[in-house]
Design an enzyme around this catalytic site. Sequence first.
Site, PDB file in Angstrom:
ATOM      1  N   TYR A  51       0.502  -0.976  -0.105  1.00 27.31           N
ATOM      2  CA  TYR A  51       0.388  -0.225   0.225  1.00 27.31           C
ATOM      3  C   TYR A  51       0.735   1.284   0.193  1.00 27.31           C
ATOM      4  O   TYR A  51       1.984   1.024  -0.143  1.00 27.31           O
ATOM      5  CB  TYR A  51      -0.993  -0.347   1.245  1.00 27.31           C
ATOM      6  N   SER A 152     -16.661  -4.618  -8.927  1.00 32.55           N
ATOM      7  CA  SER A 152     -15.869  -4.361  -7.702  1.00 32.55           C
ATOM      8  C   SER A 152     -17.753  -3.383  -6.839  1.00 32.55           C
ATOM      9  O   SER A 152     -18.034  -2.675  -7.518  1.00 32.55           O
ATOM     10  CB  SER A 152     -14.952  -3.688  -7.753  1.00 32.55           C
ATOM     11  N   ARG A 174     -14.941  -9.210 -15.710  1.00 33.10           N
ATOM     12  CA  ARG A 174     -13.571 -10.528 -16.278  1.00 33.10           C
ATOM     13  C   ARG A 174     -14.434 -11.487 -15.589  1.00 33.10           C
ATOM     14  O   ARG A 174     -13.619 -12.669 -16.596  1.00 33.10           O
ATOM     15  CB  ARG A 174     -12.283 -10.131 -15.598  1.00 33.10           C
TER      16      ARG A 174
END
Length: 333
Positions: A51, A152, A174
Amino acid sequence: MKSVRFTAYGSPESVFLADVDVPRPGPREVRIRVESAPLNPSDFMLIDGIYAYRPPLPSATGAEGVGTVVETGDDVTLTAVGDRVLILPSQRQGTWQEEHVVDERLTVPIKRQVDTDQLATVGINGATAHLLLRYGGQMAPGTWIAQTAANSNVGLFVIALARKAGLRTLNIVRRSEAVQPLLDAGADIVLVSGDNLQGEVAEVLADQRLALALDGVGGLATQPLAPFMAREASIVNYAAPSREAVAVHPMYLNFKNLHVHGFWMHNWLDYAPREEIVQVYDHIIDLVADGVLSTPIEARYDLTDYIRAMTHARAVGRHGKILFRPAGTSNAR
């Protein structure tokens, strides 16, 4: 109090449950009893050491949530004991524990009766979706926008917000099993990535153009969309699980004068005026209360079940969010 912590970056097995002292707030800080906190991909990116920042170790975990203020520092003016608040993300982790201390600027009082778990999921994703759509400017109803990573949580919020604004969404996923749930959620078009994706986009849009493309994948994910962008349109990347650099062919980048942006919500939280932050989150809270924004919840776990919770949250093929309920009971399944 109980706190989920980790001692090494890139080592998920270093996560452990600790008993630690209750934190005390500084002059402009508040102590919050955490009632619900999601397990987000960014939380695992932090633990995995990939991150944007690394707090000193050992570190508490958890970036966002909902709770009730139980103590305030001497100079606090924005909240009071007993206020129910959104806990906004910061570099000070700690919502995966029973209580958390944060700067009062990173809390927003909740003025309506709203489901706790739903609110816990919008501090990052709801605000991100709202702010991403700003890059399109004043888009007229009927305008087409596109997004990758459409299934998402951010993608679902983009679909809901776009639908409310009268915008049309072209959504790229996907996996074929993600198509129908997005259509059920209000998506206009859902396409599966493949060798003929650019041709399928051309068939959908015909002579129309995209005012905005939102990318949550990175790499070449927006290449099939670039030929159909309007002149001066924006492509905005907000996540890159592919870990590949965002690439746009110069044929479209240059001749269409496209604008490619990066977005990280922490930057907005660092620089936006407090009034703007409250305005955005008040709007999002209203949308949650009115049912416009909602997140599928798959399971809730007590902190003592942290291993199962993290395994579940990292699992492929989930159909909802995983939450910690530090101050309540779980219903894990």
